[in-house]
Design a protein around this motif. Structure first.
Motif, mmCIF file in Angstrom:
data_model
loop_
_atom_site.group_PDB
_atom_site.id
_atom_site.type_symbol
_atom_site.label_atom_id
_atom_site.label_comp_id
_atom_site.label_asym_id
_atom_site.label_seq_id
_atom_site.Cartn_x
_atom_site.Cartn_y
_atom_site.Cartn_z
ATOM 1 N N ALA A 107 15.667 34.957 38.042
ATOM 2 C CA ALA A 107 14.861 35.591 36.997
ATOM 3 C C ALA A 107 15.405 36.956 36.587
ATOM 4 O O ALA A 107 15.079 37.456 35.513
ATOM 5 C CB ALA A 107 13.418 35.723 37.468
ATOM 6 N N THR A 108 16.234 37.568 37.427
ATOM 7 C CA THR A 108 16.742 38.902 37.098
ATOM 8 C C THR A 108 18.129 38.890 36.485
ATOM 9 O O THR A 108 18.538 39.869 35.870
ATOM 10 C CB THR A 108 16.775 39.790 38.362
ATOM 11 N N GLY A 109 18.890 37.832 36.647
ATOM 12 C CA GLY A 109 20.207 37.788 36.029
ATOM 13 C C GLY A 109 21.130 36.777 36.643
ATOM 14 O O GLY A 109 20.756 35.999 37.519
ATOM 15 N N GLY A 110 22.362 36.785 36.163
ATOM 16 C CA GLY A 110 23.407 35.870 36.592
ATOM 17 C C GLY A 110 24.352 35.657 35.423
ATOM 18 O O GLY A 110 24.231 36.323 34.396
ATOM 19 N N GLN A 111 25.295 34.735 35.590
ATOM 20 C CA GLN A 111 26.230 34.448 34.500
ATOM 21 C C GLN A 111 26.445 32.958 34.354
ATOM 22 O O GLN A 111 26.437 32.213 35.335
ATOM 23 C CB GLN A 111 27.583 35.114 34.743
ATOM 24 N N VAL A 112 26.667 32.554 33.096
ATOM 25 C CA VAL A 112 26.922 31.161 32.787
ATOM 26 C C VAL A 112 28.103 31.089 31.819
ATOM 27 O O VAL A 112 28.276 31.950 30.964
ATOM 28 C CB VAL A 112 25.658 30.486 32.189
ATOM 29 N N ARG A 113 28.947 30.068 31.998
ATOM 30 C CA ARG A 113 30.042 29.815 31.057
ATOM 31 C C ARG A 113 29.612 28.617 30.218
ATOM 32 O O ARG A 113 29.383 27.521 30.727
ATOM 33 C CB ARG A 113 31.338 29.514 31.791
ATOM 34 N N LEU A 114 29.499 28.858 28.912
ATOM 35 C CA LEU A 114 29.009 27.827 28.004
ATOM 36 C C LEU A 114 30.134 26.894 27.573
ATOM 37 O O LEU A 114 31.314 27.194 27.742
ATOM 38 C CB LEU A 114 28.360 28.478 26.779
ATOM 39 N N ASN A 116 31.305 26.324 24.776
ATOM 40 C CA ASN A 116 32.203 26.865 23.755
ATOM 41 C C ASN A 116 33.185 27.878 24.339
ATOM 42 O O ASN A 116 33.960 28.488 23.619
ATOM 43 C CB ASN A 116 31.414 27.504 22.613
ATOM 44 N N GLY A 117 33.159 28.089 25.674
ATOM 45 C CA GLY A 117 34.089 28.971 26.343
ATOM 46 C C GLY A 117 33.582 30.383 26.551
ATOM 47 O O GLY A 117 34.233 31.184 27.221
ATOM 48 N N GLU A 118 32.438 30.730 26.001
ATOM 49 C CA GLU A 118 31.905 32.075 26.152
ATOM 50 C C GLU A 118 31.171 32.216 27.480
ATOM 51 O O GLU A 118 30.536 31.281 27.952
ATOM 52 C CB GLU A 118 30.934 32.392 25.015
ATOM 53 N N THR A 119 31.262 33.397 28.067
ATOM 54 C CA THR A 119 30.508 33.704 29.281
ATOM 55 C C THR A 119 29.365 34.635 28.888
ATOM 56 O O THR A 119 29.598 35.664 28.252
ATOM 57 C CB THR A 119 31.408 34.383 30.325
ATOM 58 N N TRP A 120 28.157 34.260 29.256
ATOM 59 C CA TRP A 120 26.966 35.021 28.894
ATOM 60 C C TRP A 120 26.209 35.458 30.141
ATOM 61 O O TRP A 120 26.206 34.755 31.152
ATOM 62 C CB TRP A 120 26.019 34.147 28.061
ATOM 63 N N SER A 121 25.535 36.589 30.034
ATOM 64 C CA SER A 121 24.546 36.959 31.043
ATOM 65 C C SER A 121 23.394 35.988 30.880
ATOM 66 O O SER A 121 23.000 35.673 29.763
ATOM 67 C CB SER A 121 24.049 38.383 30.818
ATOM 68 N N ALA A 122 22.877 35.519 32.006
ATOM 69 C CA ALA A 122 21.859 34.477 31.925
ATOM 70 C C ALA A 122 20.696 34.783 32.847
ATOM 71 O O ALA A 122 20.825 35.523 33.826
ATOM 72 C CB ALA A 122 22.470 33.121 32.278
ATOM 73 N N THR A 134 26.334 24.694 39.011
ATOM 74 C CA THR A 134 25.206 23.910 38.496
ATOM 75 C C THR A 134 25.338 23.757 36.986
ATOM 76 O O THR A 134 25.651 24.705 36.274
ATOM 77 C CB THR A 134 23.869 24.605 38.832
ATOM 78 N N GLU A 135 25.089 22.543 36.510
ATOM 79 C CA GLU A 135 25.113 22.307 35.070
ATOM 80 C C GLU A 135 23.780 22.741 34.487
ATOM 81 O O GLU A 135 22.720 22.374 34.997
ATOM 82 C CB GLU A 135 25.366 20.832 34.780
ATOM 83 N N VAL A 136 23.852 23.541 33.419
ATOM 84 C CA VAL A 136 22.644 24.069 32.788
ATOM 85 C C VAL A 136 22.708 23.847 31.286
ATOM 86 O O VAL A 136 23.737 23.456 30.734
ATOM 87 C CB VAL A 136 22.478 25.584 33.081
ATOM 88 N N SER A 137 21.589 24.103 30.647
ATOM 89 C CA SER A 137 21.471 24.012 29.199
ATOM 90 C C SER A 137 20.737 25.257 28.715
ATOM 91 O O SER A 137 19.802 25.726 29.370
ATOM 92 C CB SER A 137 20.680 22.749 28.837
ATOM 93 N N VAL A 138 21.152 25.790 27.571
ATOM 94 C CA VAL A 138 20.517 26.988 27.022
ATOM 95 C C VAL A 138 19.166 26.611 26.450
ATOM 96 O O VAL A 138 19.055 25.730 25.596
ATOM 97 C CB VAL A 138 21.408 27.644 25.942
ATOM 98 N N ASP A 139 18.132 27.289 26.937
ATOM 99 C CA ASP A 139 16.768 27.058 26.470
ATOM 100 C C ASP A 139 16.431 27.975 25.294
ATOM 101 O O ASP A 139 15.838 27.555 24.314
ATOM 102 C CB ASP A 139 15.791 27.277 27.623
ATOM 103 N N ARG A 140 16.808 29.247 25.417
ATOM 104 C CA ARG A 140 16.568 30.208 24.344
ATOM 105 C C ARG A 140 17.478 31.412 24.543
ATOM 106 O O ARG A 140 18.059 31.585 25.605
ATOM 107 C CB ARG A 140 15.101 30.628 24.288
ATOM 108 N N VAL A 141 17.584 32.226 23.506
ATOM 109 C CA VAL A 141 18.391 33.443 23.560
ATOM 110 C C VAL A 141 17.454 34.620 23.363
ATOM 111 O O VAL A 141 16.624 34.627 22.454
ATOM 112 C CB VAL A 141 19.479 33.444 22.465
ATOM 113 N N ALA A 142 17.580 35.614 24.246
ATOM 114 C CA ALA A 142 16.765 36.821 24.147
ATOM 115 C C ALA A 142 17.695 38.020 24.259
ATOM 116 O O ALA A 142 18.144 38.364 25.359
ATOM 117 C CB ALA A 142 15.704 36.852 25.232
ATOM 118 N N GLY A 143 18.014 38.602 23.128
ATOM 119 C CA GLY A 143 18.932 39.738 23.125
ATOM 120 C C GLY A 143 20.323 39.302 23.537
ATOM 121 O O GLY A 143 20.918 38.404 22.959
ATOM 122 N N ALA A 144 20.849 39.939 24.612
ATOM 123 C CA ALA A 144 22.194 39.626 25.084
ATOM 124 C C ALA A 144 22.176 38.659 26.259
ATOM 125 O O ALA A 144 23.182 38.488 26.934
ATOM 126 C CB ALA A 144 22.910 40.916 25.480
#
Length: 157
Positions: A107-114, A116-122, A134-144
């Motif tokens: 709930a406080t943070g982490g990183q995911v590689r999407l 499309n090749g981008e790495t995002w804070s998650a 772990t395989e994940v899927s983007v649920d929503r985007v909130a800021g960065a």
């Protein structure tokens, strides 16, 4: 000359001014809304020049505006937007995109590689901790940050 007579006599000037203002605003917005009001103002101008009383001019403008908004504007908007690309872009394109956890996500943070090749804070919801790989899927985007959920089995990555 009393005020009502003056207003009635010079109403055509008001209709020209309104039409000009509406058409200038339409050039800035390109939404066909103010174009309809501008055309309706021109109808008021024509009715003023033919000698219609002020109340009738206002009724004519209102009726023409409503008819144009209901009958002409929708087909014009469809024609304008006919060539648009329906593919989502920017943040909207990330929703539903798959990825793999790079650094533990909670709930406080982490990183995911999407995908499309981008790495995002998650971030994940409060009850989830997602380990690297772990395989994940983007649920929503909130800021960065992207909020991710665990992908269910059988879905393509």
């Amino acid at each position: 000359m009393d005020i009502v007579t003056a207003i009635t006599q010079f109403a055509w000037i008001v209709w020209i001014a309104l039409a000009a203002v509406f058409l200038v605003v339409e050039m800035l917005t390109l939404d066909f809304l103010f174009l309809m009001f501008g055309i309706a103002s021109l109808a008021g101008l024509v009715s003023a020049l033919t000698g219609a009383p002020l109340w009738l001019q206002v009724v004519i403008v209102a009726v023409v505006a409503v008819l144009l908004l209901l009958l002409i504007r929708p087909p014009l908007l469809r024609r304008l937007r006919r060539g648009e690309d329906p593919t989502p872009t920017n943040v909207a394109a990330l929703i539903g995109m798959s990825g793999r956890v790079v650094a533990t996500i909670d709930a406080t943070g982490g990183q995911v590689r999407l995908a499309n090749g981008e790495t995002w804070s998650a971030r994940a919801d409060a009850a989830s901790v997602l380990e690297p790989g772990t395989e994940v899927s983007v649920d929503r985007v909130a800021g960065a940050h992207v909020h991710v959920i665990r992908r269910t089995e059988g879905l393509p990555v």
